[in-house]
Design a protein around this motif. Structure first.
Motif, PDB file in Angstrom:
ATOM      1  N   ILE A 240      -4.820  -1.003   5.537  1.00 25.37           N
ATOM      2  CA  ILE A 240      -4.974  -0.154   4.351  1.00 25.37           C
ATOM      3  C   ILE A 240      -5.307   1.398   4.868  1.00 25.37           C
ATOM      4  CG2 ILE A 240      -6.014   0.484   2.228  1.00 25.37           C
ATOM      5  CD1 ILE A 240      -6.119  -2.603   1.982  1.00 25.37           C
TER       6      ILE A 240
ATOM      7  N   ALA B 100      -5.349   1.205  -2.648  1.00 23.73           N
ATOM      8  CA  ALA B 100      -5.366  -0.281  -1.857  1.00 23.73           C
ATOM      9  C   ALA B 100      -6.591  -0.803  -1.788  1.00 23.73           C
ATOM     10  CB  ALA B 100      -4.486  -0.136  -1.048  1.00 23.73           C
TER      11      ALA B 100
ATOM     12  N   THR C 142       0.720  -1.020   0.103  1.00 22.52           N
ATOM     13  CA  THR C 142      -0.071   0.026  -0.077  1.00 22.52           C
ATOM     14  C   THR C 142       0.701   1.155   0.073  1.00 22.52           C
ATOM     15  OG1 THR C 142      -1.769  -1.171   1.166  1.00 22.52           O
ATOM     16  CG2 THR C 142      -1.767   1.184   1.096  1.00 22.52           C
TER      17      THR C 142
END
Length: 83
Positions: free
Chosen positions: A51, A66, A21
């Motif tokens: 995330i 992401a 990410t």
């Protein structure tokens, strides 16, 4: 790296999801590791939290990208644990 003691596979995959990410340029690898995380006991909620946490450190656009990758994995039959 995955056979080393100290972290279980779930934690290693969550860390890898965070790193992919943060990179912001590793969408194929991110999708692969999101699926891997699900397959070793990680949950959708944990992945989304990792995330989301990365938005603070990697930037909002990277986290949004992401989350889109995670949604692709979650919505695909291959993204279900045990498949």
């Amino acid at each position: 790296m995955y056979s080393r003691a100290g972290l279980d596979l779930r934690d290693r995959e969550l860390i890898t999801v965070a790193i992919c990410t943060a990179l912001g340029t590793a969408a194929p690898q991110l999708r692969l590791h999101i699926g891997g995380c699900l397959n070793v006991g990680g949950t959708r909620d944990e992945i989304v939290e990792v995330i989301t946490q990365m938005a603070v450190y990697a930037g909002f656009p990277a986290a949004l990208n992401a989350l889109a990758a995670a949604r692709e994995v979650f919505d695909s039959p291959a993204g279900e644990p045990g498949r």
